[in-house]
Enzyme design. Structure first.
Site, PDB file in Angstrom:
ATOM      1  N   SER A   3      39.338  46.518  54.377  1.00  0.00           N
ATOM      2  CA  SER A   3      37.801  46.335  54.387  1.00  0.00           C
ATOM      3  C   SER A   3      37.172  45.431  55.065  1.00  0.00           C
ATOM      4  O   SER A   3      37.179  44.924  56.131  1.00  0.00           O
ATOM      5  CB  SER A   3      37.347  46.376  52.878  1.00  0.00           C
ATOM      6  N   ASP A  12      35.658  49.062  56.690  1.00  0.00           N
ATOM      7  CA  ASP A  12      36.241  50.384  56.442  1.00  0.00           C
ATOM      8  C   ASP A  12      35.233  51.351  56.145  1.00  0.00           C
ATOM      9  O   ASP A  12      35.409  52.654  55.710  1.00  0.00           O
ATOM     10  CB  ASP A  12      37.458  50.485  55.329  1.00  0.00           C
ATOM     11  N   ASP A  53      32.590  51.705  53.809  1.00  0.00           N
ATOM     12  CA  ASP A  53      32.404  52.285  52.745  1.00  0.00           C
ATOM     13  C   ASP A  53      31.077  51.317  51.912  1.00  0.00           C
ATOM     14  O   ASP A  53      30.893  51.445  50.859  1.00  0.00           O
ATOM     15  CB  ASP A  53      33.527  52.007  51.539  1.00  0.00           C
ATOM     16  N   ARG A 100      31.260  36.336  39.601  1.00  0.00           N
ATOM     17  CA  ARG A 100      32.287  37.780  39.655  1.00  0.00           C
ATOM     18  C   ARG A 100      33.488  37.504  40.345  1.00  0.00           C
ATOM     19  O   ARG A 100      33.225  36.821  41.514  1.00  0.00           O
ATOM     20  CB  ARG A 100      31.450  39.053  40.053  1.00  0.00           C
ATOM     21  N   PRO A 101      34.745  37.295  39.891  1.00  0.00           N
ATOM     22  CA  PRO A 101      35.897  37.275  40.512  1.00  0.00           C
ATOM     23  C   PRO A 101      35.957  38.676  41.474  1.00  0.00           C
ATOM     24  O   PRO A 101      35.814  39.497  41.376  1.00  0.00           O
ATOM     25  CB  PRO A 101      37.046  37.482  39.512  1.00  0.00           C
ATOM     26  N   SER A 102      36.308  38.367  43.108  1.00  0.00           N
ATOM     27  CA  SER A 102      36.785  39.012  43.919  1.00  0.00           C
ATOM     28  C   SER A 102      37.935  40.000  43.345  1.00  0.00           C
ATOM     29  O   SER A 102      38.812  39.566  42.765  1.00  0.00           O
ATOM     30  CB  SER A 102      37.221  38.381  44.995  1.00  0.00           C
ATOM     31  N   GLY A 103      37.827  41.232  44.013  1.00  0.00           N
ATOM     32  CA  GLY A 103      38.753  42.200  43.812  1.00  0.00           C
ATOM     33  C   GLY A 103      39.845  42.198  44.664  1.00  0.00           C
ATOM     34  O   GLY A 103      40.910  42.844  44.393  1.00  0.00           O
ATOM     35  N   ARG A 159      32.769  34.999  43.482  1.00  0.00           N
ATOM     36  CA  ARG A 159      31.439  34.926  44.029  1.00  0.00           C
ATOM     37  C   ARG A 159      30.341  34.643  43.023  1.00  0.00           C
ATOM     38  O   ARG A 159      30.228  35.100  41.932  1.00  0.00           O
ATOM     39  CB  ARG A 159      31.186  36.525  44.678  1.00  0.00           C
TER      40      ARG A 159
END
Length: 489
Positions: free
Chosen positions: A65, A279, A281, A443-446, A452
């Site tokens: 991504s 990517d 999305d 928020r933790p990155s995935g 973040r």
């Protein structure tokens, strides 16, 4: 021959580096491409098991991504185009991290837990983005599938949403559409043309849209789709993969975080612009005003524009159901065919029907979100400035903090409050109280060990200060790596 003999032999061609451990997150696996060969082989194995278990086609997308070009990744797609279930995310991690001599044991453990009939056929759709590592990593996926006797359809270069679309089309036996790239273009361009047929008096300037393709797969697919749009939208494509590096100083994530135009795009004052991610999305819109100020229109602005238009159509159609529920879709189809539906109501219902066809209901899709936005703007005769004026954002800032393990942070309330580590949410709450009309969440990155940080306040200066202070709290309480975050100014 033992049914797992081929797995044993082929796995030696894709050996796992000893001690390497990765976790399957919301966006699958992502890391430097050099660490992923064994992961891809094993995800081919897992996708084959998932296909046998569900008696359906499963998708495997090779992409990272918005990550840098040297990275890559992989994510699995379930039968209706959705993300794989949480239990199977666990299996993905289990299989990926098994040392070489215990791979078969872990594979058989999954088969036993899920009671999988290995005599069932398996069908896997595979796609990849434009990263240089994609070709070899895709072959590793194919090796994994074939070693368990699965059949593959390699779509080659496709966007992530396109692969999700193909999987859904296959498993709904054509009810959702034709499982080909051309079928995707035909279905969605027809819906766009249907929606915009009454907006035929637009000038070329009103049709003109500057698109930043992030030097990725979205740029290639946008080029392919252009002829299907019959000049109803005039796309000026930059960062089109002809030169430049994927996601380098361009793309949706860069524009959103940096709050400025991507490199390589020649923006005029007031021109409508958008950026895809690597990517395709995700999407953001933006423009600059006569004073040179940059204006970003991201997820909230996009949702407001589309939902307000849909609510208008729902009102005139006399419908109160959730727009994309199966019941709502059935009612829309019935109303279109009903001879007793009056003209005003029928027009609204047809708009809803075309909008449903235009939205990729399996996953976020930058190209299709762009077409929906462009259709709504055309129908309502709105400029990008009109859209931006729907409501005013508070000044805000987004930052990233690198941590040793993003899993230390767990959130609740739609990711707006941190549950762990202890004391972090209390620290954020105390900091927010120092500023007017402020809020902040983390928020933790995935995909990577990054947290973040988002902050907003009454002025840009205060938003910047709050973001920095919350970043320091994250760094100190959640195991920050490297130097402490520095003030922005």
């Amino acid at each position: 021959m033992d049914e797992f003999e081929e797995v044993s032999q082929k796995s030696k061609l894709h050996p796992k580096p000893e001690g390497l451990a990765l976790q399957y997150g919301t966006a699958g696996f992502r890391t430097h491409a050099k660490h992923l060969d064994h992961i891809m082989f094993r995800m081919g194995l897992l996708a084959t098991l998932r296909s046998k278990k569900t008696k359906s086609t499963i998708g495997v997308m090779v992409t990272a991504s918005h990550n840098p070009e040297e990275d890559n990744g992989v994510k699995l797609t379930d039968p209706m185009g959705e993300m794989v279930t949480a239990v199977w995310e666990g299996y993905a991690t289990q299989l990926a991290n098994a040392e070489q001599d215990s791979l078969l044991k872990e594979l058989k453990d999954i088969i036993e837990k899920e009671d999988i009939d290995m005599s069932e056929p398996a069908s896997i759709y595979v796609g990849k983005d434009t990263r240089p590592s994609g070709a070899s990593l895709s072959r590793a996926v194919l090796d994994g599938v074939s070693s368990l006797g699965g059949k593959t359809h390699d779509y080659g270069l496709v966007t992530t949403p396109q692969l999700h679309y193909m999987v859904c089309c296959c498993n709904t036996h054509g009810c959702y559409g034709s499982p080909t790239v051309e079928g995707y273009y035909q279905k969605l361009s027809q819906a766009f043309l249907q929606l915009t047929q009454n907006a035929s008096n637009r000038t070329d300037d009103q049709k003109r849209l500057l698109v930043d393709g992030a030097n990725g797969i979205g740029a290639l697919k946008m080029r392919e789709m252009e002829p299907f749009l019959r000049s109803k939208l005039q796309v000026v494509l930059s960062n089109d993969s002809s030169s430049g590096k994927l996601n380098h100083m361009c793309g949706a994530d860069y524009v959103k975080v940096q709050q400025k135009a991507p490199q390589g795009m020649n923006m005029g004052v007031g021109e409508r612009c958008c950026s895809f991610d690597g990517d395709a999305d995700r999407i953001v819109y933006y423009y600059t005003d006569s004073k040179g100020c940059f204006h970003l229109l991201d997820g909230d602005k996009i949702a407001t524009l589309i939902s307000s238009d849909m609510m208008s159509c729902l009102f005139f159609a006399g419908m109160l159901q959730v727009l994309f529920s199966k019941a709502a879709q059935k009612q829309i189809q019935e109303l279109v065919k009903d001879p007793n539906t009056n003209d005003e109501r029928k027009r609204a219902v047809k708009l809803l029907e075309s909008t449903i066809n235009l939205i990729n209901q399996t996953v976020g899709d930058a190209i299709l979100d762009m077409l929906v936005i462009e259709a709504v703007l055309a129908i309502r005769g709105m400029s990008v400035q009109d859209w931006h004026a729907i409501y005013t954002d508070l000044p805000n800032r987004q930052l990233k903090v690198t941590v040793s393990d993003r899993r230390v942070i767990d959130t609740t309330d739609a990711e707006r409050r941190a549950v762990t580590p202890e004391g972090l949410q209390d620290a954020i709450d105390s900091l927010v109280k120092k500023y007017k009309t402020a809020r902040s969440f983390v928020r933790p990155s995935g995909t990577e060990d990054v947290v973040r940080v988002y902050a907003e306040a009454d002025t840009q200066e205060n938003a910047d200060r709050l973001a920095h202070e919350v970043s320091l709290a994250v760094y100190r309480l959640a195991g920050g790596v490297g130097d402490e975050p520095k003030p922005l100014h």
